[in-house]
Structure formats: structure tokens, C-alpha cells
Design an enzyme around this catalytic site. Structure first.
Site, PDB file in Angstrom:
ATOM      1  N   GLU A   1     -24.615   8.351 -30.237  1.00 49.20           N
ATOM      2  CA  GLU A   1     -23.942   9.219 -29.278  1.00 49.20           C
ATOM      3  C   GLU A   1     -23.618   8.448 -27.998  1.00 49.20           C
ATOM      4  O   GLU A   1     -22.535   8.601 -27.412  1.00 49.20           O
ATOM      5  CB  GLU A   1     -24.822  10.451 -28.993  1.00 49.20           C
ATOM      6  CG  GLU A   1     -24.333  11.367 -27.894  1.00 49.20           C
ATOM      7  CD  GLU A   1     -22.930  11.925 -28.114  1.00 49.20           C
ATOM      8  OE1 GLU A   1     -22.363  11.738 -29.190  1.00 49.20           O
ATOM      9  OE2 GLU A   1     -22.393  12.519 -27.170  1.00 49.20           O
TER      10      GLU A   1
ATOM     11  N   CYS B   1      -2.545  20.497 -29.313  1.00 47.02           N
ATOM     12  CA  CYS B   1      -1.495  21.289 -28.673  1.00 47.02           C
ATOM     13  C   CYS B   1      -2.036  22.627 -28.175  1.00 47.02           C
ATOM     14  O   CYS B   1      -2.924  23.220 -28.781  1.00 47.02           O
ATOM     15  CB  CYS B   1      -0.395  21.610 -29.673  1.00 47.02           C
ATOM     16  SG  CYS B   1       0.256  20.175 -30.485  1.00 47.02           S
TER      17      CYS B   1
ATOM     18  N   GLU C   1     -15.306   6.371 -25.765  1.00 49.56           N
ATOM     19  CA  GLU C   1     -14.331   7.441 -25.513  1.00 49.56           C
ATOM     20  C   GLU C   1     -13.732   7.392 -24.114  1.00 49.56           C
ATOM     21  O   GLU C   1     -12.536   7.548 -23.944  1.00 49.56           O
ATOM     22  CB  GLU C   1     -15.050   8.794 -25.574  1.00 49.56           C
ATOM     23  CG  GLU C   1     -15.100   9.457 -26.874  1.00 49.56           C
ATOM     24  CD  GLU C   1     -15.745  10.819 -26.715  1.00 49.56           C
ATOM     25  OE1 GLU C   1     -15.073  11.790 -27.025  1.00 49.56           O
ATOM     26  OE2 GLU C   1     -16.911  10.917 -26.284  1.00 49.56           O
TER      27      GLU C   1
ATOM     28  N   LYS D   1      -9.424  17.766 -27.078  1.00 49.42           N
ATOM     29  CA  LYS D   1     -10.698  18.479 -27.000  1.00 49.42           C
ATOM     30  C   LYS D   1     -11.011  19.200 -28.299  1.00 49.42           C
ATOM     31  O   LYS D   1     -12.131  19.204 -28.768  1.00 49.42           O
ATOM     32  CB  LYS D   1     -10.642  19.478 -25.837  1.00 49.42           C
ATOM     33  CG  LYS D   1     -11.941  20.207 -25.599  1.00 49.42           C
ATOM     34  CD  LYS D   1     -13.018  19.260 -25.116  1.00 49.42           C
ATOM     35  CE  LYS D   1     -14.379  19.891 -25.032  1.00 49.42           C
ATOM     36  NZ  LYS D   1     -15.444  18.897 -24.894  1.00 49.42           N
TER      37      LYS D   1
ATOM     38  N   LYS E   1     -19.848   7.971 -26.493  1.00 46.88           N
ATOM     39  CA  LYS E   1     -19.494   8.416 -25.137  1.00 46.88           C
ATOM     40  C   LYS E   1     -18.836   7.273 -24.364  1.00 46.88           C
ATOM     41  O   LYS E   1     -17.827   7.438 -23.696  1.00 46.88           O
ATOM     42  CB  LYS E   1     -20.776   8.856 -24.446  1.00 46.88           C
ATOM     43  CG  LYS E   1     -20.866  10.048 -23.663  1.00 46.88           C
ATOM     44  CD  LYS E   1     -20.627  11.412 -24.168  1.00 46.88           C
ATOM     45  CE  LYS E   1     -19.655  11.661 -25.258  1.00 46.88           C
ATOM     46  NZ  LYS E   1     -19.866  12.848 -26.020  1.00 46.88           N
TER      47      LYS E   1
ATOM     48  N   ASN F   1       1.604  25.204 -33.014  1.00 47.52           N
ATOM     49  CA  ASN F   1       0.404  24.379 -33.020  1.00 47.52           C
ATOM     50  C   ASN F   1       0.010  24.191 -34.475  1.00 47.52           C
ATOM     51  O   ASN F   1      -0.015  25.163 -35.226  1.00 47.52           O
ATOM     52  CB  ASN F   1      -0.696  25.150 -32.262  1.00 47.52           C
ATOM     53  CG  ASN F   1      -1.970  24.368 -32.111  1.00 47.52           C
ATOM     54  OD1 ASN F   1      -2.027  23.195 -32.460  1.00 47.52           O
ATOM     55  ND2 ASN F   1      -2.991  25.015 -31.584  1.00 47.52           N
ATOM     56  N   GLY F   2      -0.272  22.959 -34.889  1.00 46.49           N
ATOM     57  CA  GLY F   2      -0.716  22.737 -36.263  1.00 46.49           C
ATOM     58  C   GLY F   2       0.188  21.761 -36.989  1.00 46.49           C
ATOM     59  O   GLY F   2       0.940  21.005 -36.374  1.00 46.49           O
TER      60      GLY F   2
ATOM     61  N   ARG G   1      -7.311  20.001 -23.265  1.00 49.09           N
ATOM     62  CA  ARG G   1      -7.309  19.831 -24.717  1.00 49.09           C
ATOM     63  C   ARG G   1      -6.661  18.526 -25.148  1.00 49.09           C
ATOM     64  O   ARG G   1      -6.807  18.101 -26.280  1.00 49.09           O
ATOM     65  CB  ARG G   1      -6.556  20.993 -25.370  1.00 49.09           C
ATOM     66  CG  ARG G   1      -7.161  22.346 -25.065  1.00 49.09           C
ATOM     67  CD  ARG G   1      -6.259  23.457 -25.514  1.00 49.09           C
ATOM     68  NE  ARG G   1      -6.175  23.524 -26.957  1.00 49.09           N
ATOM     69  CZ  ARG G   1      -6.936  24.302 -27.706  1.00 49.09           C
ATOM     70  NH1 ARG G   1      -7.810  25.083 -27.143  1.00 49.09           N
ATOM     71  NH2 ARG G   1      -6.809  24.322 -29.007  1.00 49.09           N
TER      72      ARG G   1
ATOM     73  N   TRP H   1       0.647  17.509 -28.330  1.00 45.17           N
ATOM     74  CA  TRP H   1      -0.098  16.294 -28.681  1.00 45.17           C
ATOM     75  C   TRP H   1       0.603  15.780 -29.927  1.00 45.17           C
ATOM     76  O   TRP H   1       0.537  16.399 -30.992  1.00 45.17           O
ATOM     77  CB  TRP H   1      -1.545  16.665 -28.973  1.00 45.17           C
ATOM     78  CG  TRP H   1      -2.500  15.519 -29.020  1.00 45.17           C
ATOM     79  CD1 TRP H   1      -3.116  14.924 -27.960  1.00 45.17           C
ATOM     80  CD2 TRP H   1      -2.983  14.863 -30.191  1.00 45.17           C
ATOM     81  NE1 TRP H   1      -3.954  13.922 -28.407  1.00 45.17           N
ATOM     82  CE2 TRP H   1      -3.891  13.866 -29.760  1.00 45.17           C
ATOM     83  CE3 TRP H   1      -2.748  14.998 -31.560  1.00 45.17           C
ATOM     84  CZ2 TRP H   1      -4.558  13.016 -30.642  1.00 45.17           C
ATOM     85  CZ3 TRP H   1      -3.402  14.161 -32.433  1.00 45.17           C
ATOM     86  CH2 TRP H   1      -4.296  13.181 -31.973  1.00 45.17           C
TER      87      TRP H   1
ATOM     88  N   HIS I   1     -29.734  -8.422 -39.289  1.00 47.10           N
ATOM     89  CA  HIS I   1     -29.054  -8.422 -40.593  1.00 47.10           C
ATOM     90  C   HIS I   1     -27.547  -8.505 -40.418  1.00 47.10           C
ATOM     91  O   HIS I   1     -26.804  -8.222 -41.350  1.00 47.10           O
ATOM     92  CB  HIS I   1     -29.465  -7.181 -41.386  1.00 47.10           C
ATOM     93  CG  HIS I   1     -30.937  -7.108 -41.627  1.00 47.10           C
ATOM     94  ND1 HIS I   1     -31.586  -7.966 -42.490  1.00 47.10           N
ATOM     95  CD2 HIS I   1     -31.903  -6.336 -41.075  1.00 47.10           C
ATOM     96  CE1 HIS I   1     -32.888  -7.701 -42.477  1.00 47.10           C
ATOM     97  NE2 HIS I   1     -33.096  -6.713 -41.615  1.00 47.10           N
TER      98      HIS I   1
END
Ligand code: F6R
Length: 595
Positions: A472, A2, A479, A590, A476, A99-100, A27, A73, A495
Site C-alpha cells: 500500500e 467520467c 500514484e 477516483k 500511494k 458514462n461507460g 473523479r 476521461w 532473491h
């Protein structure tokens, strides 16, 4: 996550709010709203989806002098207009953006409902504003005292901005472990969770500490501690050039940020090395030298940079290093050596999992440092010292330039602990090599079209440092293209994971180390024999005629600086192929300020 903003003063409050919300879109959010106050009247506008939807519905009459805004969000309650912020209190006397997460919101909600307080949404935010209204009715004399009472009841991570009918030209802003800072220009105060939301108006910022509350009018800012005493703060001057936040000629921020990497590396070198001589904070270097182990803690891409950091510290500085995922560390603190030093790596400097880890570390009374991209961020301020990444704002949700910046800073730190080798010189060359790799954009795009066009999954294989990069690379890809992607140590394939290989499964092999090149090539043969479509990413000194992407030779511990660009391009062009929202992938934020 948020984004919150409040504006008091100036002559275009409504516009400033909308523009500020747009600056925080990166964000991640799923609805947006603003509330404007004129005298005792609140005008509320809330829309699902993008800020442009909100922009269309807001009616400014030019008389607004105060307002608050929010990008939500969803955490508590589904994505719906009634859950979208701002929220009004049950009596209509207060408007809030928050926010939170309020951890005890269920108990508080029940308590308030037992007193007959009605609720209109499913959010924890409404609990805050109703609690404030409820307390204010009990003791209407002082709004400040009311907020302090509410603050003592609320548990969790939160920051909020509030307007009150009783004080028509005042913003109240309170911070408790979620980012919130104040911006000032003559005739107006801004408050927001993100500096970028205000950077077009001012370079003067006041940072709130946890528990502090600000009372803002158009010409005055008072900041109070939780005990009600006044705090005097000096503003910090921070200049964010507009070219850092514009997309420039690029179609997406992610592409722009990929291309910025050589420039970021050079900026880091200019900040931390003078004519080849390192000049990192001596307090940090001394603490690292005296420690018997380095404990790196991070999440996601920053964690992957930490994995490269471990190799750098152990190989360059012979310093035992462990890397922890923050959300695991904060709940199961591992057995540690006697004199560890902690390095928190966080692009945003606000990640909640890291903040919880920091709480644990503080109990150990050992040195803790943050490597972050955001000056003044919570983790930067709460650690003993911070090292900045100087990558400039990273707007695309998928981290690119911050990752290579993190590796660069880790390399410089490792070199500062050792008299052998010369990674500064090696990094200077990397800037040029990065430009060569950036020039491979078209062949990489073609490769992506060949390998990933009809793919529903993909694999990256590598050993050692190439395995760290494979993780990584896979992150990427998943995402932003939403392809199921995994990175494996190539020796582990047989394995178990090899069972996933079938006809046309795309497999990328990363081969940058002479010592493991043959073994990884043999593993690629194994998957090819089972029908996989493979592609190789290799260093030029051991290339073979049918290798797909050949990169310039460089120091073996710095190869992720080059392979990173390749895998970022692969993810980018896979996302373009799939038609996804590159800069704002679904479900992601973000800055992850909740656990
Ligand atoms: C991936 C990505 C995330 C972040 C993670 C940690 O592209 O950006 O995995 O790396 O959420 O964020 P910071 O570094 O801000 O602590």
C-alpha cells in the site's frame, strides 16, 4: 472516471451544471462540456482541461431551464474538443452525455455509416446519440419507444442523459451498469453519476436500477423498466454535510482525509459496537460462520486492505481466507472451497472489475457481501447485504481514510466470528494512537526531504502484515509522486530485487512485529551495505536509538492503522516535493467504472 449531470427546472440551470461538474472533478477527467437547451436550440460549450476553462467560456442568459454536462476521461478517441461531451446527433435533434463503454460500438457505427449516417468524433458516445436519432426518424411517434429500441441494441456498461429538440423541457436518463441517480427538490430534478454533484441542492435521491429509464420534467419523474412498464420508487433521504465535501483549513483533500482517520474510526465504532458489544448485521455474521472459507475480492488499495483482512480472519477467527484481485478473479475463477462466502471491498462501490466478479459469484449461488463507503452504490445494492465504511466522501483520488476504515470494519467482522480477544477495545485505543502518529507530520516531512529529494525510485520492505502495508505504501507513493516505488517482503530481497539497490536508493523498513523485527533489520543492513539510504518505521517497544519514526505500541494485527498514516504522509510530502497535483494525479480516476 467520467461524470455526468443533467438539470431540469430551478432558476440557475447553467450554474448548477458547472457547480455539479466541479464537484465531480475529483473523479479524474481531461475535458469538460455542457449543453443548454432553449426551445429547439442547443447551445454547446466544450473545453479541454479543467472545469474552470469551461466556466470561462459558458455564456448563461438566465433563461435556461434545462441542460446536461460532462467531465470526460478519455477512453475512445484522444483528448480533443471534438471528442468532448456533450455530443449532438448527426441531425442536431438530440444532445447526449454518457458514462461507460459501448462494447459493440464499432459494429453499430459501421451499420449506421452504411445507412449514410455521418460521424463527427471518435467516441462510442456518438454511436448512441446517432442510433437514437436514426431510430427516431424511422418511428418518430414516441421517444420512449425509440430509447427502448436503442437500449436493446447497445451492449456494454453505460449510463446517459439525453435532451431532444422534440421535447424541449424533458430529460431522459438511462442506466445500464454504470452509476446514475436522480435528485429532487421542489421545482427541479437533477440526474448525475455522483451524488456529490447534487448534494448541495437536495437530500432526496432516487436510485435507478440497471436497465431503467427516467423521464424528468421540472415537476415530474417517471421511471420505466426495460419492458416499458412504470416503476414506483420511494426516494431515499441521504444527508452529506457540507464539511464532508469542503477542504476546510487543509491545502489538499488528501491531507484533510489523512487527518480525518481517528474521527472515522470512532464513527465506525459508534455504528458497529455498543459499549464494546458488536452489532454487525447478523445475516452477514451467520453466513461467515457457516462458510468454510472467506474469499475477499478487491482492487488497488482496497485489495491491500483485503490482505490485512486475511490475516485478521485467519488469526482472530481461524477462518481460511483468500484474497483476489478483482480483474483476475473475473476472468480466471480459481478453484474454491465447497462453501465459500464472498466479501467485495470497494470504497466507491462502483468498480467495474468488481461488478464483473459479482456476475461470476452470482453463478455460484453463494452469499456475497460488499464493504463500501457509498450507500446506495451499485455493489452495495447488488450484493446480498452491505457494510458501510462511514468514512464520509473521499475526494482525493488516492485513498487514505477509506483504507483504514476498511481495515477497521474487517477487524470488527473478524472479532464478530470469535469469542477470544477484544479488538473493539484495541480499536478504541487506536483512535488515540492515530492522533499521536498524525502529530509526527513535521518529522515525516523532514525525512521525505532527506530521502526522496533527488530520488527517482523508492522501496518499502516488511514481513507479514508489514509486507501488506509495504504494498500500500508503494502504491500511494507512485500514484501521487510518480516515483517508481515497490513494496517487497524483505526476505525476498536477496532473491532478485536487491540488484536494484545502488548508492542513495531510498529504502523504508516497516518493523511492527517483534517476531520479524530482527530479520527485517538484517535485510535493511544488507541494502545499507550497498549504498541505500534507509529509514525505519518501528513500534516503540522495540525501538533502537537510531530509528527514524517511532509509533505507539498497539495490537499486532492493527499496526497498519498506524503505519498507514506514516506512508500516506510520506506519499503526500513526496508529491509536494515533486510539485505534482496531489488530489488529482495524472491518468487516474477516483471511481474506475470501466474494465
Ligand atoms: C488507490 C486507489 C485505488 C482504488 C481502486 C479500487 O489510492 O484509490 O487503487 O483503491 O481503484 O477502488 P474501489 O475501492 O472504489 O473499488
Amino acid at each position: 472516471m467520467c461524470g455526468i449531470i443533467g438539470v431540469v427546472g430551478g432558476n440557475q440551470v447553467g450554474l448548477d451544471l458547472v457547480e455539479g461538474l466541479k464537484k465531480m472533478e475529483y473523479r479524474g477527467y481531461d475535458s469538460a462540456g455542457i449543453a443548454l437547451q432553449e426551445g429547439a436550440t442547443f447551445r454547446l460549450f466544450r473545453e479541454l482541461g479543467h472545469v474552470v476553462n469551461l466556466e470561462k467560456s459558458v455564456e448563461f442568459d438566465g433563461k435556461e431551464t434545462i441542460g446536461i454536462g460532462h467531465t470526460r476521461w478519455a477512453t475512445h478517441g484522444q483528448v480533443s474538443v471534438r471528442n468532448t461531451h456533450p455530443h449532438l446527433s448527426y441531425d442536431g435533434a438530440f444532445a447526449i452525455v454518457h458514462n461507460g463503454v459501448i462494447e459493440n460500438y464499432k459494429e453499430l457505427r459501421q451499420e449506421l455509416m452504411d445507412y449514410g449516417v455521418p460521424f463527427a468524433s471518435e467516441t462510442d458516445t456518438e454511436v448512441i446519440v446517432n442510433l437514437i436519432a436514426f431510430f427516431y426518424h424511422q418511428h418518430p411517434e414516441s421517444l420512449q419507444a425509440t430509447l427502448l429500441r436503442a437500449q436493446h441494441k447497445l451492449q456494454g456498461i453505460y449510463s446517459f442523459v439525453l435532451m431532444a429538440q422534440a421535447e424541449p423541457n424533458v430529460l431522459y436518463a438511462l442506466r445500464n451498469r454504470a452509476p446514475l441517480l436522480i435528485g429532487h427538490k421542489p421545482g427541479a430534478y437533477y440526474v448525475a453519476s455522483d451524488m456529490l454533484a447534487m448534494a448541495q441542492h437536495t437530500k432526496q435521491f432516487y436510485f435507478l436500477d440497471d436497465g431503467e429509464m427516467a423521464r424528468l420534467t421540472f415537476d415530474h419523474c417517471e421511471i420505466y423498466r426495460p419492458d416499458g412498464t412504470l416503476v414506483h420508487k420511494q426516494p431515499l433521504t441521504i444527508d452529506i454535510p457540507s464539511s464532508d465535501v469542503d477542504k476546510g483549513p487543509y491545502e489538499h483533500y488528501m491531507l484533510k482525509e489523512i487527518h480525518e482517520q481517528p474521527f472515522v474510526l470512532r464513527r465506525i465504532l459508534s455504528k458497529y459496537a455498543d459499549d464494546g458489544v458488536l452489532k454487525l448485521d447478523p445475516i452477514i455474521i451467520q453466513a461467515l460462520l457457516e462458510a468454510d472459507s472467506i474469499q475477499i475480492i478487491a482492487c488497488g488499495t482496497s485489495y491491500h486492505a483485503g490482505l490485512v483482512g486475511k490475516l485478521l480472519f485467519e488469526k482472530v477467527a481461524r477462518k481460511k481466507t483468500e484474497v483476489h484481485i478483482a480483474s483476475e478473479f473475473s476472468y480466471q475463477t480459481p478453484l474454491l472451497s465447497e462453501k465459500p462466502v464472498f466479501l467485495l471491498i470497494s470504497q466507491s462501490g462502483e468498480t467495474a472489475d468488481l461488478r464483473l466478479s459479482l456476475d461470476k459469484i452470482k453463478e455460484l449461488r453463494r452469499p456475497v457481501f460488499t464493504i463500501t463507503n457509498v450507500m446506495g452504490s451499485t455493489l452495495a445494492r447488488e450484493a446480498d447485504a452491505a457494510l458501510l465504511l462511514y468514512a464520509g466522501p473521499e475526494i482525493a483520488v488516492a485513498s487514505t481514510k477509506a483504507y483504514t476504515a476498511q481495515i477497521s470494519v474487517l477487524a470488527l467482522l473478524a472479532q464478530s466470528l470469535s469469542t477470544e480477544g477484544n479488538l473493539v477495545h484495541e480499536l478504541t485505543k487506536i483512535g488515540f494512537y492515530m492522533e499521536e502518529v498524525l502529530a509526527l507530520e513535521t518529522p515525516i516531512k523532514t525525512l521525505v526531504e532527506r530521502l526522496l529529494d533527488h530520488a527517482h525510485n523508492a522501496f518499502y520492505l516488511g514481513r507479514g502484515i508489514d509486507y501488506a502495508l509495504s504494498l500500500e505504501a508503494a502504491l500511494k507513493l507512485k500514484e501521487i509522486s510518480y516515483l517508481q516505488a515497490e513494496g517487497f517482503p524483505s526476505g525476498e530481497l536477496k532473491h532478485g530485487p536487491i540488484a536494484l539497490i545502488e548508492k542513495d536508493t531510498p529504502v523504508f523498513g516497516i518493523i511492527t512485529q517483534l517476531s520479524t523485527a530482527l530479520a527485517t533489520r538484517a535485510n535493511l543492513e544488507e541494502v545499507r551495505a550497498r549504498g541505500a539510504r534507509t529509514a525505519t518505521i518501528v513500534l516503540s517497544s522495540f525501538k533502537k536509538p537510531d530509528d527514524d519514526l517511532v509509533l505507539p505500541d498497539c495490537h499486532p494485527l492493527l499496526t497498519p492503522m498506524l503505519t498507514a498514516i506514516v506512508v500516506q504522509y510520506i506519499a503526500y510530502y513526496a508529491a509536494i516535493l515533486k510539485g505534482t497535483n496531489v488530489d488529482k494525479p495524472r491518468n487516474l480516476a477516483k471511481s474506475v467504472t470501466v474494465e
